[in-house]
Every structure is written in structure tokens, then in C-alpha cells.
Scaffold this motif. Structure first.
Motif, PDB file in Angstrom:
ATOM      1  N   LEU A 182       0.712  -1.133   0.048  1.00  0.00           N
ATOM      2  CA  LEU A 182      -0.212   0.069   0.232  1.00  0.00           C
ATOM      3  C   LEU A 182       0.826   1.242  -0.073  1.00  0.00           C
ATOM      4  O   LEU A 182       0.591   2.205  -0.761  1.00  0.00           O
ATOM      5  CB  LEU A 182      -0.870   0.056   1.274  1.00  0.00           C
ATOM      6  CG  LEU A 182      -2.128  -1.118   1.286  1.00  0.00           C
ATOM      7  CD1 LEU A 182      -2.931  -0.992   2.508  1.00  0.00           C
ATOM      8  CD2 LEU A 182      -2.991  -0.948   0.001  1.00  0.00           C
ATOM      9  N   ASN A 183       2.138   1.170   0.789  1.00  0.00           N
ATOM     10  CA  ASN A 183       2.776   2.488   0.713  1.00  0.00           C
ATOM     11  C   ASN A 183       3.503   2.689  -0.638  1.00  0.00           C
ATOM     12  O   ASN A 183       3.624   3.610  -1.163  1.00  0.00           O
ATOM     13  CB  ASN A 183       4.000   2.106   1.609  1.00  0.00           C
ATOM     14  CG  ASN A 183       3.564   2.643   3.051  1.00  0.00           C
ATOM     15  OD1 ASN A 183       3.429   3.946   3.262  1.00  0.00           O
ATOM     16  ND2 ASN A 183       3.403   1.772   4.084  1.00  0.00           N
ATOM     17  N   ILE A 184       3.894   1.514  -1.373  1.00  0.00           N
ATOM     18  CA  ILE A 184       4.365   1.543  -2.686  1.00  0.00           C
ATOM     19  C   ILE A 184       3.137   2.085  -3.709  1.00  0.00           C
ATOM     20  O   ILE A 184       4.052   2.833  -4.613  1.00  0.00           O
ATOM     21  CB  ILE A 184       4.922   0.311  -3.155  1.00  0.00           C
ATOM     22  CG1 ILE A 184       5.884  -0.437  -2.145  1.00  0.00           C
ATOM     23  CG2 ILE A 184       4.939   0.311  -4.871  1.00  0.00           C
ATOM     24  CD1 ILE A 184       6.427  -1.709  -2.443  1.00  0.00           C
ATOM     25  N   ILE A 185       2.084   1.876  -3.339  1.00  0.00           N
ATOM     26  CA  ILE A 185       0.986   2.519  -4.340  1.00  0.00           C
ATOM     27  C   ILE A 185       0.791   3.790  -3.923  1.00  0.00           C
ATOM     28  O   ILE A 185       0.639   4.742  -4.617  1.00  0.00           O
ATOM     29  CB  ILE A 185      -0.258   1.663  -4.143  1.00  0.00           C
ATOM     30  CG1 ILE A 185      -0.013   0.116  -4.597  1.00  0.00           C
ATOM     31  CG2 ILE A 185      -1.276   2.207  -5.058  1.00  0.00           C
ATOM     32  CD1 ILE A 185      -1.154  -0.740  -4.494  1.00  0.00           C
ATOM     33  N   PHE A 186       0.562   4.026  -2.680  1.00  0.00           N
ATOM     34  CA  PHE A 186      -0.129   5.444  -2.290  1.00  0.00           C
ATOM     35  C   PHE A 186       0.855   6.456  -2.061  1.00  0.00           C
ATOM     36  O   PHE A 186       0.680   7.561  -2.396  1.00  0.00           O
ATOM     37  CB  PHE A 186      -0.772   5.344  -1.050  1.00  0.00           C
ATOM     38  CG  PHE A 186      -1.983   4.521  -0.963  1.00  0.00           C
ATOM     39  CD1 PHE A 186      -2.748   4.410  -2.215  1.00  0.00           C
ATOM     40  CD2 PHE A 186      -2.543   4.107   0.243  1.00  0.00           C
ATOM     41  CE1 PHE A 186      -3.879   3.517  -2.331  1.00  0.00           C
ATOM     42  CE2 PHE A 186      -3.849   3.238   0.208  1.00  0.00           C
ATOM     43  CZ  PHE A 186      -4.534   3.183  -1.198  1.00  0.00           C
ATOM     44  N   ILE A 187       2.223   6.206  -1.785  1.00  0.00           N
ATOM     45  CA  ILE A 187       3.098   7.322  -1.725  1.00  0.00           C
ATOM     46  C   ILE A 187       3.291   8.103  -2.944  1.00  0.00           C
ATOM     47  O   ILE A 187       3.269   9.455  -3.050  1.00  0.00           O
ATOM     48  CB  ILE A 187       4.361   6.763  -1.138  1.00  0.00           C
ATOM     49  CG1 ILE A 187       3.992   6.510   0.516  1.00  0.00           C
ATOM     50  CG2 ILE A 187       5.299   7.944  -0.987  1.00  0.00           C
ATOM     51  CD1 ILE A 187       5.208   5.726   1.148  1.00  0.00           C
TER      52      ILE A 187
END
Length: 484
Positions: A378-383
Motif C-alpha cells: 500500500l505504501n508503494i502504491i499510495f506514496i
């Protein structure tokens, strides 16, 4: 609950004192005396060390809590503690050697998009080792049911020392480089003091005996590394990953917002210090009735207290950001998102202690690994899409799913939920308080506005909790305060 309430109150006071000093450091001293870039660097070093801590500790701090009460003789207890004392070295020494031999390669991986990190990579390992052994000696003291001094060292000591270093920086007594090295030195000193205190409570003797359940201990401590790593990944990996996608000063903005929201979790952290060994004892004694009582009471009391702090933060956040460096206002949405996440954490009560000290921890570890992978994904997608706000969204989703799964699992295996009728009443009170006070603002200085609004919220919230007797424990505490 007597010893729980007694030490929890002391720990809460100490923890809030530490958070108060930390708030001065984070919101004012760091933001005024240090550039955003260097503040981001320090935040990154400490967060990365926290991610590494459970691995270097070899899960020993959790293992001490789980198994200590199962040993009934002084000789077996001593043998167990000595084993726990040396076990982390099985991880620390090999990783230290690997780090030394492949330092350049590892450094490049840690640097990410910010070259400023390069000269300080080795401090991450030193800090992580200090964090790890501090937790070992803190657990050593906690199983003696002495958690207050350790909590002082964990919450207050390093923050006071950091404040002194920041004032020295402001007075040009030390340089920024010396400040960064000094902060690492503080954590090493804290470890040494905690070790001396733990040994004053129970000094290890090398007169040892064979432990009948040694294989169970080793198996548990090996697997619990994953649990600790999962928890720290969910809490800290966002700051580590931000360094790979955005300029490092954004780590500082994110870190300040997280710090503000993390105040909500202080009561949970304070109660956990004493509730965890009691939970382990109830499990070892198969006392399901007391375990259920502790589960529901800890959940309700934490939800009431966390809900009050949640209201103080959310309803005053705009005024608070007027007092901070204007660059940091970018973290306002992060505070709101993470505050809701921390409030949900309060509902769990001693859920973590039940899972980590039960025979079902293996399933929880598997679930935790899946959620850690989800957090990173999710961090890879959202950041890249939402920047630092994206990291907050990723953390919220992961924590919500993780907490929901843990509540379901405890109910499935132990047939008990943390909720009661009063839980819904507290939730309704929080919602009503938001509706009453959200649009109620004053036109004075932000400090006066925060003080006035906090008093009104406190009187309104506290009066309803007291009059309707949501919690016997909190009502008893308020009665004592009113009599005084």
C-alpha cells in the motif's frame, strides 16, 4: 486490577510527562533549531532502528514475559533469564559482521534518494542494538512487576537528554553532527542504566539447570521475532519508505504529524507494561474468567481515556498547527487519519498480550506477515500518488485490518470480545462531542484557544463518564480526586 490500576496510573503520568517533553522537542525545538532536512534525517535513523529492533532482540523481550511465570523455582527462573540475556547475540554478532564486510552495498540501499543519510548509516545499527537490549532489560524488570522506573527510562530520560542537546545546539556549544551522534549516545547510556536497574532487582547467577521446555522457548522466541517485526513494520516502515520516494524533509513533516497522533496511544502503552505479565499468568494458570474480565475492562478503560485524548487532538489541531513552523502544516490530514487509527487501537485492550502469550501465536504471526506485506504494498502504491498523505492512508488501512483480524481471532479461540454495552455508550459520547465542539472556536491566541476548548471538552466528557458510571475503575479514581 489493583496493581494494574496503581502502576498504570504511575506509568501514564510518567509517559505523558515524557510525551510532553517530547512534544516540546518535536514541535518546537527540532523545528526551530534544526533544518527540515536534518530533522528528517534523525527521524529516519530512529524509525529504521525501530524496524530492526525486534530482529536484533531475537524476540527475547516477549519471551521473558510469556515464560517467566511458568517457572516455579528460583533456579529455573535464573537459568531462563541467563539464556534470554545471551540469546540476542546470536543475531546481533552475525549481522554486525555482515554489515561491516558489506557496508558500502548496505549503505547505498539505506540512502535511497537522499545522500545526506550516507555518513550516518552505521548509527542505525548501534541505535537498533541499544533499543533491543533496552527492551530485554525492561522486560526483565517487568516480570518482577516493577515497570515504573523502566517506563521512566523509556519515555522521559532520552527526551530530557535530547532537549539538553538541542539547547546546546542553539547555544552553538555543539554542531549538528555532534547532535546526531549525541542522540545515539543517549540511547546507549539509557541501555546501561536500565541494565543496572534490572540486575538490582534480580542479579543473574551462572549456577544453571536444564530447562525442560527449552525447545518451546526457542521455538517461540524465533517465531515471535516475526510478530515484533510485523508490529514495528506497520508503525515505522512508512518513514523508512518515504525516504525512497520523497525529499527527506517530508519525513520530518510526517514524523511530527505521527507524533501528535501517537499521544492517543500513551494510556495503552502505559497499561501494557503491567497488563502483559498478568495476562501471561492468567493464560499459564488457565484462568479464563479473570482473563475475560481483564480483557473487557482494559478495553473499556482504554477506549474512554483514548477517546478523550482523541477529542483534544482533533478538536484543537488547527490551533496547534498555528504554533508550529508553517512548513509542517502539510501533515494536518495525517494527524486526523492516524488519530482514528490510534483510537481503534484503544478498543483492543490487552488483545496483543493475549495473542503473544497464548499457544495460538503462530497463526497470528502468519496473519501479521500477510498484513506487513500489505502495508509495504500500500505504501508503494499510495506514496507516489498522494505523497506523505498516502503513507498515512496505507498505515490506516493496514492497522484497521490487522486489529479487526486480531479481535476476530481471540473471539474465535477464546470465545470473548473486548466490547460491552458501555463501549457503544463511549462511542456515542465521542461522536456527540465532535458534533458539539468541532465548530466552536475562539478568537484569542492559539494557546488560550486550546486551553479554553480543552477545559470545556474535559468538563463535558468527564462529567458524562462520571455521572453515567461508564467504568467502575475510572469512577473510583475520579471519586478519590474529588475527595482530595
Amino acid at each position: 486490577m489493583g496493581i494494574v490500576i496503581n502502576q498504570s496510573i504511575k506509568n501514564t503520568i510518567i509517559t505523558y510527562l515524557g510525551f510532553g517533553i517530547g512534544a516540546i522537542n518535536v514541535l518546537f525545538l527540532f523545528t526551530q533549531f534544526l533544518s527540515d532536512e536534518y530533522f528528517g534525517l534523525i527521524t529516519y535513523i530512529l524509525s529504521t532502528a525501530n524496524v530492526m529492533m525486534p530482529i536484533l532482540a531475537f524476540g527475547v523481550h516477549n519471551t521473558i514475559i510469556k515464560f517467566y511465570s511458568s517457572y516455579k523455582t528460583r533456579l529455573t527462573q535464573n537459568s531462563f533469564l541467563v539464556l534470554m540475556l545471551f540469546l540476542p547475540l546470536a543475531i546481533i554478532i552475525p549481522l554486525g559482521i555482515i554489515g561491516f564486510l558489506a557496508f558500502d552495498t548496505i549503505s547505498q540501499w539505506f540512502i535511497g534518494n537522499n545522500d545526506i543519510v550516507e555518513d550516518y548509516v552505521w548509527l542505525i545499527f548501534i541505535t537498533a542494538v541499544s533499543f533491543s537490549y533496552f527492551e530485554v532489560f525492561y522486560a526483565w524488570a517487568r516480570v518482577q512487576l516493577q515497570s515504573v522506573f523502566g517506563n521512566f527510562m523509556k519515555e522521559v530520560f532520552h527526551r530530557v537528554c535530547t532537549a539538553i542537546l538541542l539547547l546546546c545546539l542553539y547555544a552553538n556549544i555543539i554542531s549538528v553532527n555532534q547532535l546526531i551522534y549525541g542522540i545515539t549516545g543517549i540511547y546507549v547510556l539509557r541501555l546501561i542504566i536500565m541494565k543496572l536497574y534490572a540486575f538490582s532487582l534480580r542479579f543473574p547467577s551462572f549456577k544453571l539447570t536444564k530447562l525442560n521446555n527449552l525447545s518451546d522457548v526457542i521455538k517461540y522466541t524465533s517465531l515471535i521475532i516475526i510478530a515484533g517485526s510485523v508490529a514495528n513494520i506497520i508503525l515505522e516502515i512508512d518513514k523508512f519508505m518515504l525516504n525512497r520516494y520523497v525529499a527527506i524533509e517530508n519525513v520530518a513533516y510526517y514524523g511530527v504529524a505521527i507524533y501528535i497522533a501517537s499521544v492517543i496511544s500513551v494510556p495503552s502503552r502505559s497499561m501494557h507494561q503491567i497488563v502483559s505479565p498478568l495476562t501471561a499468568k492468567f493464560l499459564n494458570d488457565n484462568n479464563k474468567f479473570e482473563l475475560k474480565v481483564l480483557y473487557q475492562k482494559s478495553s473499556l478503560n482504554l477506549f474512554i481515556i483514548s477517546g478523550f485524548i482523541f477529542l483534544l487532538i482533533v478538536l484543537n489541531i488547527n490551533e496547534l498547527y498555528k504554533l508550529i513552523n508553517e512548513n509542517y502544516v502539510e501533515g494536518l490530514l495525517i494527524v486526523l487519519v492516524i488519530s482514528v487509527s490510534k483510537l481503534i487501537d484503544g478498543l483492543l485492550g490487552n488483545n496483543n498480550a493475549i495473542l503473544f502469550n497464548s499457544d495460538y501465536y503462530r497463526m497470528v504471526l502468519l496473519l501479521g506477515v500477510l498484513l506487513a506485506i500489505l502495508t509495504i504494498t500500500l505504501n508503494i502504491i499510495f506514496i507516489p500518488i498522494y505523497g506523505i498523505n498516502g503513507a498515512a492512508f496505507a498505515t490506516f488501512i493496514a492497522v484497521f485490518l490487522y486489529n479487526s483480524a486480531k479481535i476476530w481471532f481471540v473471539n474465535y479461540k477464546f470465545k470473548m470480545l473486548p466490547f460491552s454495552v458501555n463501549t457503544s455508550k463511549v462511542l456515542m459520547l465521542i461522536i456527540v462531542s465532535l458534533g458539539v465542539f468541532y465548530f466552536w472556536d475562539f478568537s484569542f491566541h492559539p494557546i488560550i484557544n486550546i486551553a479554553l476548548k480543552s477545559i470545556l471538552i474535559g468538563v463535558f466528557y468527564g462529567a458524562i463518564v462520571y455521572v453515567l458510571n461508564f467504568s467502575d475503575e475510572i469512577t473510583a479514581i475520579l471519586n478519590k480526586m474529588l475527595k482530595r
